[in-house]
Scaffold this active site. Structure first.
Site, mmCIF file in Angstrom:
data_model
loop_
_atom_site.group_PDB
_atom_site.id
_atom_site.type_symbol
_atom_site.label_atom_id
_atom_site.label_comp_id
_atom_site.label_asym_id
_atom_site.label_seq_id
_atom_site.Cartn_x
_atom_site.Cartn_y
_atom_site.Cartn_z
ATOM 1 N N HIS A 92 0.838 -1.204 0.000
ATOM 2 C CA HIS A 92 0.000 0.000 0.000
ATOM 3 C C HIS A 92 0.872 1.254 0.000
ATOM 4 C CE1 HIS A 92 -3.754 2.217 1.125
ATOM 5 N NE2 HIS A 92 -2.872 3.071 1.619
ATOM 6 N N GLU A 93 1.791 1.309 0.946
ATOM 7 C CA GLU A 93 2.618 2.520 1.071
ATOM 8 C C GLU A 93 3.589 2.648 -0.109
ATOM 9 O OE1 GLU A 93 1.524 4.624 3.046
ATOM 10 O OE2 GLU A 93 0.320 3.298 4.326
ATOM 11 N N HIS A 101 1.780 4.500 -2.782
ATOM 12 C CA HIS A 101 1.865 5.953 -2.552
ATOM 13 C C HIS A 101 3.264 6.451 -2.915
ATOM 14 C CE1 HIS A 101 -1.967 6.704 -0.620
ATOM 15 N NE2 HIS A 101 -1.761 5.841 0.348
HETATM 16 ZN ZN ZN Z 1 -3.251 5.174 1.743
#
Ligand code: ZN
Length: 495
Positions: free
Chosen positions: A260-261, A264
Site C-alpha cells: 500500500h505505502e 503511494h
Molecule cells: Zn493510503
C-alpha cells in the site's frame, strides 16, 4: 526580476521549511525517543507558523497576481500558478483567529479522544467534538461552496468533488455491496486465514517486504522503508521518499502495509524531476493518491498472478507457510468478514465503513443530528450496513482519529481511491493486454511505466477530474470497481 521568478524563489524557501518539518514528523513517528515529544512539538509549531507566514505574505499575493500576466494559463507555469493560487486561497480565506483556535483545540481534543477511547467514554469527548464541528462549519463558510456545506470541506482533499458526487457514488455502491457481503456470509465457501497469524521474525518480514516493494518498482536508492505504529508514506523530494510498515502477529499487516505505502511512494518518486521541490510535484489529490496505494495493494498484491511469482519466496522466507498452496493462500489473503474496525476491513466491506462516516459527517455539518446522539446513530448504521453492532464506543464511534483533528471530508477519498484503482486498471488493460501474465512473470515495468506516463508524470498539473477524464475517457464511476470486485469475490467464494 520577473514576478514569476520572485514567486518561485519564495516557494523554494517555503518548500525547504516544509521539508525540514516533514523530516521531523517522519522521525517523530519512526525513531524519536519518547521524551523528545514536547521539544519536537515546539519546533514543528514554530516551523509551520514560519511557513504559513511566508506563504500568506502580501508579497506572495502580489507576485501571484503579477505573474499571471506573464504566463500562458495552458502552460506548465500556468498550472503552477493555478495550484499555488488554490493553496493560497485555502491558507488565507480562513480567519487567523479560527486557525489559532483550531490548532489549540486539536491538541486538547486529541488527548480527550485518546482518553475517551481508552475508557470507552464518549461523553467526555463530546464537548470537544462539538466545538470542532462548529469550527469546521465556520471554516466551510469561510472557504465557500455552491450547493452543500460539505462541498467546501471535501474540496480541501479532493478538488472539485461535491457531496452530491459522493452521495451518488454510495447510492450506486450500497445495494450491490451489502448484497455481496450477505451472499458471501450465507452461501460462500469458507476461507481460512488462521495460518497467517504467528510469531513471525521481524528481520525476515523486513527483507521480504523490501523484496516485494523493490520488485514492483519502489526505488530504494531514492527512498527507504522503516517501521511505524500506523504505516504511512511521506517525502520531501522525488528523490527522498519514505515508506513505513509494521510487524504484527498477522503477517498480512506487513505485506499489504508495504505494498500500500509503496504504491503511494512510487507515485511520489515518479513526479517529474524538473518539478522537484515545487508545488507541481507529488500527488494531485487524496483520492487519486489512494487509487495508487489500493491498486498496488489490492489489485496487484492480492491477485493470484502476483503470488504465482512470489509464493516460492514467501515459502523460503517463512517455512511455516510452506504448506499453503497458491489457492489456499490466495483465498486466505482475500477473506471477507464484516468487522467493526475500518483499518482492518477487507476490500469488499471497506466502503461500507466509509458510508457510515460520510452520512454522519453530512448530518453533523447540516446540523440535523447532535454530537451527543452519535454513538446510537453509529451503531444503527453498522447494524444496517455490516450486520454487526459494536459492543462499545471504543470500537464504534471512537475508533478513528480524524474527527478529533478536524479532518472532516477526508473519509470519502478512501472510497474514491477504491473506485479509481479499478477504473485505472481497466484503462491500463485496454492498452497493455494481459496484465496477469506480466505479474506472474514478475514483470512490473510495463505496469509502472503506464502509470508513470499517464498519472505520475502529471504531478499536480491537471485537476483530479481532468486527469481521470484524460486517463480513462470518463469521469470517476463505480462500474469498473463493482464489476471487478464482484467477479473476483464470486470466484473466491464460489457463488
Ligand atoms: Zn493510503
Amino acid at each position: 526580476m520577473s514576478a514569476l521568478v520572485d514567486l518561485k524563489n519564495r516557494l523554494a524557501e517555503i518548500n525547504a521549511i516544509y521539508a525540514a518539518a516533514g523530516m521531523m514528523s517522519w522521525d517523530q513517528q519512526c525513531y524519536m525517543p519518547p521524551g523528545a515529544g514536547a521539544a519536537r512539538a515546539t519546533h514543528l509549531s514554530i516551523l509551520s507558523r514560519m511557513a504559513h507566514e511566508m506563504f500568506t505574505a502580501d508579497e506572495v499575493a502580489k507576485a501571484l497576481t503579477q505573474a499571471r500576466s506573464e504566463v500562458d494559463p495552458q502552460s506548465e507555469e500556468g498550472a503552477l500558478l493555478r495550484v499555488v493560487q488554490r493553496d493560497f486561497d485555502m491558507a488565507t480565506k480562513i480567519p487567523t483567529a479560527l486557525v489559532e483556535e483550531k490548532s489549540r483545540l486539536e491538541v486538547e481534543s486529541h488527548e480527550a479522544w485518546v482518553a475517551a477511547r481508552k475508557n470507552n467514554d464518549f461523553a467526555s469527548f463530546a464537548p470537544m467534538l462539538e466545538r470542532m464541528m462548529e469550527i469546521t462549519r465556520q471554516e466551510a463558510e469561510a472557504l465557500g461552496y455552491r450547493d452543500h456545506i460539505y462541498d467546501a470541506v471535501l474540496d480541501r482533499y479532493e478538488e472539485g468533488a461535491t457531496a452530491a458526487d459522493v452521495r451518488a457514488m454510495f447510492d450506486t455502491l450500497r445495494t450491490p455491496l451489502v448484497k455481496l457481503v450477505q451472499d458471501i456470509q450465507e452461501r460462500g465457501k469458507p476461507t481460512h486465514d488462521a495460518a497467517l497469524t504467528g510469531d513471525w521474525d521481524q528481520k525476515k518480514q523486513s527483507e521480504f517486504t523490501e523484496l516485494l516493494a523493490k520488485s514492483i518498482g519502489f526505488d530504494f536508492t531514492r527512498g527507504r522503508q522503516d517501521t511505524a505504529h500506523h504505516p504511512f508514506c511521506t517525502g520531501w523530494s522525488v528523490n527522498d521518499v519514505r515508506i513505513t510498515t509494521r510487524y504484527l502477529p498477522y503477517i498480512g499487516s506487513a505485506i499489504f502495509g508495504t505494498l500500500h505505502e509503496a504504491g503511494h511512494g512510487m507515485y511520489e518518486q515518479n513526479s517529474p524531476e524538473k518539478w522537484d521541490l515545487t508545488p507541481l510535484a507529488g500527488g494531485v489529490s487524496l483520492g487519486i493518491h489512494e487509487s495508487q496505494s489500493r491498486l498496488w495493494e489490492n489489485i496487484v498484491g492480492r491477485s493470484r498472478a502476483f503470488w504465482r511469482r512470489f509464493l516460492p519466496d514467501l515459502h523460503s522466507a517463512f517455512p511455516a507457510l510452506a504448506s499453503m498452496d497458491l489457492e489456499t493462500w490466495y483465498r486466505a489473503i482475500n477473506q471477507v468478514k464484516p468487522s467493526l474496525i475500518r483499518v482492518e476491513a477487507d476490500e469488499v466491506t471497506y466502503n461500507l465503513h466509509i458510508m457510515v462516516r460520510f452520512e454522519i459527517e453530512c448530518a453533523l455539518l447540516e446540523g440535523s443530528v447532535a454530537v451527543r446522539d452519535l454513538p446510537e446513530i453509529w451503531n444503527q448504521k453498522y447494524q444496517e450496513y455490516l450486520g454487526i453492532t459494536p459492543p462499545n464506543d471504543s470500537d464504534g464511534v471512537l475508533q478513528d482519529v480524524h474527527w478529533s483533528a478536524g479532518l472532516v471530508g477526508y473519509f470519502p477519498t478512501y472510497s474514491m481511491g477504491n473506485l479509481l484503482s479499478y477504473q485505472f486498471w481497466n484503462a491500463m488493460k485496454k492498452d497493455l493486454g494481459d496484465l496477469d501474465q506480466f505479474m506472474a512473470d514478475g514483470q512490473f515495468t510495463p505496469i509502472l511505466g503506464w502509470l508513470k506516463e499517464k498519472i505520475y508524470s502529471q504531478g499536480r498539473r491537471y485537476t483530479p477530474r481532468d486527469l481521470v477524464m484524460q486517463v480513462t475517457g470518463k469521469p470517476m464511476g463505480a462500474e469498473d470497481y463493482l464489476e471487478g470486485l464482484t467477479a473476483k469475490y464470486r470466484g473466491i467464494y464460489d457463488l
